[in-house]
Design an enzyme around this catalytic site. Structure first.
Site, PDB file in Angstrom:
ATOM      1  N   CYS A   1      -4.350  -6.538  -6.817  1.00  0.00           N
ATOM      2  CA  CYS A   1      -4.070  -5.092  -6.958  1.00  0.00           C
ATOM      3  C   CYS A   1      -4.705  -4.497  -8.189  1.00  0.00           C
ATOM      4  CB  CYS A   1      -2.563  -4.863  -6.973  1.00  0.00           C
ATOM      5  SG  CYS A   1      -1.715  -5.813  -8.233  1.00  0.00           S
TER       6      CYS A   1
ATOM      7  N   GLU B   1       5.450  -0.658  -6.195  1.00  0.00           N
ATOM      8  CA  GLU B   1       4.310  -1.285  -6.878  1.00  0.00           C
ATOM      9  C   GLU B   1       3.127  -1.159  -5.933  1.00  0.00           C
ATOM     10  OE1 GLU B   1       4.430  -2.535  -9.945  1.00  0.00           O
ATOM     11  OE2 GLU B   1       6.593  -2.374 -10.244  1.00  0.00           O
TER      12      GLU B   1
ATOM     13  N   ASN C   1       0.829  -1.220   0.000  1.00  0.00           N
ATOM     14  CA  ASN C   1       0.000   0.000   0.000  1.00  0.00           C
ATOM     15  C   ASN C   1       0.863   1.269   0.000  1.00  0.00           C
ATOM     16  OD1 ASN C   1       0.224   1.146   2.903  1.00  0.00           O
ATOM     17  ND2 ASN C   1      -0.132  -1.050   3.199  1.00  0.00           N
TER      18      ASN C   1
ATOM     19  N   VAL D   1       2.737   2.636   3.367  1.00  0.00           N
ATOM     20  CA  VAL D   1       4.047   2.025   3.638  1.00  0.00           C
ATOM     21  C   VAL D   1       5.026   2.374   2.511  1.00  0.00           C
ATOM     22  CG1 VAL D   1       5.289  -0.147   4.031  1.00  0.00           C
ATOM     23  CG2 VAL D   1       3.028   0.193   5.044  1.00  0.00           C
TER      24      VAL D   1
HETATM   25  P1  NAD Z   1       1.187  -5.950   3.605  1.00  0.00           P
HETATM   26  O1  NAD Z   1       0.390  -5.550   4.786  1.00  0.00           O
HETATM   27  O2  NAD Z   1       1.632  -7.359   3.474  1.00  0.00           O
HETATM   28  O3  NAD Z   1       2.421  -4.957   3.506  1.00  0.00           O
HETATM   29  C1  NAD Z   1       3.367  -5.049   2.471  1.00  0.00           C
HETATM   30  C2  NAD Z   1       4.755  -5.213   3.080  1.00  0.00           C
HETATM   31  O4  NAD Z   1       5.085  -4.042   3.810  1.00  0.00           O
HETATM   32  C3  NAD Z   1       4.861  -6.383   4.037  1.00  0.00           C
HETATM   33  O5  NAD Z   1       6.023  -7.119   3.740  1.00  0.00           O
HETATM   34  C4  NAD Z   1       4.917  -5.725   5.398  1.00  0.00           C
HETATM   35  O6  NAD Z   1       5.677  -6.462   6.324  1.00  0.00           O
HETATM   36  C5  NAD Z   1       5.576  -4.403   5.104  1.00  0.00           C
HETATM   37  N1  NAD Z   1       5.188  -3.355   6.052  1.00  0.00           N
HETATM   38  C6  NAD Z   1       3.960  -3.156   6.586  1.00  0.00           C
HETATM   39  N2  NAD Z   1       3.984  -2.076   7.399  1.00  0.00           N
HETATM   40  C7  NAD Z   1       5.255  -1.596   7.382  1.00  0.00           C
HETATM   41  C8  NAD Z   1       5.909  -0.493   8.006  1.00  0.00           C
HETATM   42  N3  NAD Z   1       5.267   0.322   8.825  1.00  0.00           N
HETATM   43  N4  NAD Z   1       7.212  -0.298   7.733  1.00  0.00           N
HETATM   44  C9  NAD Z   1       7.887  -1.117   6.902  1.00  0.00           C
HETATM   45  N5  NAD Z   1       7.310  -2.175   6.281  1.00  0.00           N
HETATM   46  C10 NAD Z   1       6.026  -2.417   6.514  1.00  0.00           C
HETATM   47  O7  NAD Z   1       0.362  -5.683   2.254  1.00  0.00           O
HETATM   48  P2  NAD Z   1      -0.651  -4.518   1.919  1.00  0.00           P
HETATM   49  O8  NAD Z   1       0.042  -3.214   1.899  1.00  0.00           O
HETATM   50  O9  NAD Z   1      -1.906  -4.664   2.690  1.00  0.00           O
HETATM   51  O10 NAD Z   1      -0.956  -4.957   0.416  1.00  0.00           O
HETATM   52  C11 NAD Z   1      -2.079  -4.550  -0.226  1.00  0.00           C
HETATM   53  C12 NAD Z   1      -1.808  -3.328  -1.081  1.00  0.00           C
HETATM   54  O11 NAD Z   1      -0.784  -3.633  -2.012  1.00  0.00           O
HETATM   55  C13 NAD Z   1      -2.972  -2.898  -1.916  1.00  0.00           C
HETATM   56  O12 NAD Z   1      -3.018  -1.494  -1.961  1.00  0.00           O
HETATM   57  C14 NAD Z   1      -2.661  -3.457  -3.274  1.00  0.00           C
HETATM   58  O13 NAD Z   1      -3.296  -2.791  -4.328  1.00  0.00           O
HETATM   59  C15 NAD Z   1      -1.180  -3.311  -3.323  1.00  0.00           C
HETATM   60  N6  NAD Z   1      -0.611  -4.264  -4.242  1.00  0.00           N
HETATM   61  C16 NAD Z   1       0.032  -3.812  -5.335  1.00  0.00           C
HETATM   62  C17 NAD Z   1       0.545  -4.704  -6.246  1.00  0.00           C
HETATM   63  C18 NAD Z   1       1.258  -4.262  -7.485  1.00  0.00           C
HETATM   64  O14 NAD Z   1       1.889  -5.098  -8.112  1.00  0.00           O
HETATM   65  N7  NAD Z   1       1.213  -2.996  -7.862  1.00  0.00           N
HETATM   66  C19 NAD Z   1       0.429  -6.072  -6.018  1.00  0.00           C
HETATM   67  C20 NAD Z   1      -0.211  -6.493  -4.866  1.00  0.00           C
HETATM   68  C21 NAD Z   1      -0.717  -5.589  -3.980  1.00  0.00           C
END
Ligand code: NAD
Length: 457
Positions: A245, A211, A190, A193
Site C-alpha cells: 500500500c 486503512e 481499497n 469497499v
Molecule cells: P481485497 O480485495 O482483499 O479486499 C479487502 C477486504 O474487503 C477483503 O477482506 C474482502 O473480502 C472485502 N471486500 C471486498 N469486496 C467487498 C464488498 N463489496 N463488501 C464488503 N467487503 C468486501 O483487497 P484490496 O481492496 O484489493 O486491497 C488492495 C488495496 O488496499 C489497495 O488500494 C491498497 O493500497 C490498500 N491497502 C492499504 C493498506 C493500508 O494499511 N493502508 C494496506 C494494504 C492494502
C-alpha cells in the site's frame, strides 16, 4: 454460510459482557498464544504466502510473521502501562476532586483484511484490539486463499474461540458481517469497499478505521544521493512485486539528474534480482489474473526503459520502469499496486509540490534530498498519511509512529500504542471528595459569590 456467520457478533458480545476479556492475564495469554501460533506454524504460513503471492521466504518472514511478533511483543511489554488510568489535573471549581482517563475496551471489534500482507494486516489490528481487552471477529481476504485457509485452521486452535473468531469468505460473508452490530470496524483495503464499510457502519453508528491506499509519490531533488536513492526506491517498489500500500507509486525526479538516477535504478534491480528477475527466488508474483491483466494494460501508458517483460501463466511482471508518461494516462489515474514505476521529470521542487497537492492526499510520501531546506519545504507544504525522508516504507515499521492515511488514503492510525488506543475508550472520570462541600457553587448566587467567580473563572 448464513447460519454460521450471523450469530457471531452476538455470541462474542455475551463473552465480552461476562468480563472474560478484561483481565490483563487473559489478554497476555492470547497475545502469547498468537506468537506461538506464528512460531510453531512458520513453515505452513510461509508456504501459504508463497502459494498466494510467490512471496519470497525471507520477505514473508520479515514483512508478515516477524512484523506481527514484533508488534505483539511491544504490546505484551507495555500491557499494564497502556491499560492504566492516566491522572490529569482538576480545575479549582471542581475541588476537592481527582480526575483520570480510564482506558476501557470498546466491546466487539470487526477486522477486515486485504490480501497483500495477509498475515500482518489481519493480525496486527486483531492483537491491538485484544491488548485493549476487546472480543474480535477477523475476516481475512478470500483473494489470498491459501493464507486465509491456514489462518482459518490455526486461529481456533490457539486462541480463545469464545472471544476471538475468524470468519473466512468474500463479499457475501463480509456483507453479512457488516449487517451485525460491532463496536468498531477496522478495514484495510481499497476505497470503494471502504465506502461500503462506512455506509454499513452508519446503521449502528459504529466508528470505523479505514486503512486505504492511493498513489504515493517519490520526489527526487537534484541534491539527492542518487545511488542510495535508487537502491531505496527499488527496494520499496519491488518488495512483494509492488503490491504494497505504501510502495512508491511514481517518481518525480529533477530533470537534470533523471538519467543518472535511471542508471543507478537499473543497477540496483540487477543487484537485487539478477539479470533475469524471473529466475530470482527473491521476487514475487501478481496475486490474480485480473490484476495481472490490469497491470499489463497499464504498462502501455509509457515507454519501458527498464523491464517491461510479462508472463501470464506464472503472473510474472518484471520490475518495470516507464518514462514519457502523460499525466492523464491510465497509469497516473489509478493506484498502480504492482511492479510498474512511472518516472516523470520536474524542473523545481515547487512543481513537484504543486503536482502532489493538486491530487488526493497520498498514504505515503517520499522525498530524497541532501538539501534540508528542500525537505522542509516538502514536509511543510504537502499532506500525506506519513513520510519517510531519504528512504521508503520505513516510517510504518516504527511502532512509535501511528500508521494510517488521510482523506482518500484513509482515517485513523495504528501500530504500537496508537493501535491499542484505537480500540479503547479513554473514559473521563472525575471523583469528588466529600470531606468538604463549599457552598460557593450553590444558589442563592449572592453578589459576593459572583465577585469570587469573576476572580477565579
Ligand atoms: P481485497 O480485495 O482483499 O479486499 C479487502 C477486504 O474487503 C477483503 O477482506 C474482502 O473480502 C472485502 N471486500 C471486498 N469486496 C467487498 C464488498 N463489496 N463488501 C464488503 N467487503 C468486501 O483487497 P484490496 O481492496 O484489493 O486491497 C488492495 C488495496 O488496499 C489497495 O488500494 C491498497 O493500497 C490498500 N491497502 C492499504 C493498506 C493500508 O494499511 N493502508 C494496506 C494494504 C492494502
Amino acid at each position: 454460510m448464513t447460519t454460521t456467520v450471523t450469530p457471531i457478533a452476538d455470541s462474542l458480545r455475551a463473552t465480552y459482557r461476562s468480563g472474560a476479556t478484561r483481565p490483563l492475564a487473559w489478554r497476555r495469554r492470547q497475545l502469547e498464544q498468537m506468537i506461538r501460533m506464528l512460531d510453531e506454524n512458520e513453515a505452513e504460513l510461509l508456504a501459504a504466502l508463497r502459494t498466494d503471492l510467490g512471496k519470497p521466504t525471507v520477505e514473508g518472514f520479515i514483512t508478515d510473521l516477524a512484523f506481527v511478533t514484533g508488534e505483539i511483543k511491544g504490546m505484551i511489554k507495555n500491557l499494564e502501562k497502556w491499560n492504566q488510568p492516566q491522572r490529569v489535573s482538576s480545575p479549582i471549581v471542581t475541588q476537592p476532586a481527582r480526575s483520570q482517563l480510564r482506558p476501557e475496551p470498546l466491546g466487539v471489534v470487526l477486522v477486515i483484511a486485504p490480501w497483500n500482507y495477509p498475515v500482518q494486516l489481519l493480525l496486527v489490528p486483531v492483537a491491538s484490539a485484544i491488548a485493549a481487552g476487546n472480543a474480535v471477529v477477523m475476516k481475512p481476504s478470500e483473494v489470498s486463499a491459501a493464507t486465509s485457509q491456514a489462518l482459518g485452521r490455526l486461529v481456533p486452535r490457539y486462541l480463545d474461540s469464545s472471544a476471538i473468531a475468524l470468519v473466512e469468505g468474500g463479499v457475501e460473508e463480509t456483507t453479512e458481517l457488516l449487517e451485525q452490530r460491532f463496536d468498531h470496524i477496522f478495514y484495510t483495503g481499497n476505497g470503494t469497499v471502504g465506502r461500503i464499510v462506512m455506509a454499513a457502519a452508519v446503521k449502528h453508528l459504529t466508528p470505523v478505521t479505514l486503512e486505504l491506499g492511493g498513489k504515493s509519490p517519490v520526489i527526487i531533488d537534484r541534491s539527492a544521493n542518487l545511488k542510495v536513492t535508487a537502491r531505496r526506491v527499488a527496494w520499496g517498489k519491488w518488495l512483494n512485486a509492488g503490491q504494497t500500500c505504501v510502495a512508491p507509486d511514481y517518481v518525480l525526479v529533477d530533470e537534470s539528474v533523471k538519467d543518472e538516477f535511471l542508471g543507478h535504478l537499473s543497477a540496483a534491480i540487477t543487484e537485487f534480482y539478477g539479470a533475469d528477475p524471473h529466475a530470482s527466488k527473491d521476487y514475487g508474483r501478481i496475486i490474480t489474473d485480473r490484476h495481472f491483466d490490469r497491470l499489463v494494460h497499464l504498462m502501455n501508458s509509457g515507454q519501458p526503459v527498464i523491464g517491461g517483460v510479462s508472463e501470464a501463466t506464472e503472473r510474472y511482471i518484471s520490475p518495470t520502469v516507464i518514462t514519457d508518461v502523460a499525466t492523464d494516462s491510465p497509469v497516473m489515474s489509478e493506484e498502480i499496486f504492482g511492479p510498474i514505476l512511472p518516472v516523470l521529470t520536474i524542473t523545481s521542487i515547487d512543481e513537484a509540490i504543486n503536482f502532489i497537492t493538486e491530487r488526493d492526499h497520498p498514504l505515503a510520501l517520499y522525498v530524497f534530498a541532501e538539501d534540508k531546506q528542500v525537505v522542509e519545504q516538502v514536509l511543510e507544504r504537502t499532506t500525506s498519511g506519513g513520510v519517510t525522508v531519504n528512504g521508503t516504507l520505513l516510517h510504518l515499521t516504527n511502532p512509535n509512529l501511528p500508521f494510517g492515511g488521510i482523506g482518500e488514503s484513509g482515517m485513523g492510525g495504528y501500530h504500537g500504542e496508537s493501535g491499542v488506543r484505537l480500540f479503547q475508550h479513554m473514559k473521563p472520570v472525575l471523583t469528588r471528595g466529600t470531606a468538604m462541600d463549599p457552598s460557593i457553587a450553590y444558589p442563592p448566587y449572592t453578589d459576593r459569590k459572583a465577585k469570587i467567580f469573576r476572580r477565579i473563572l
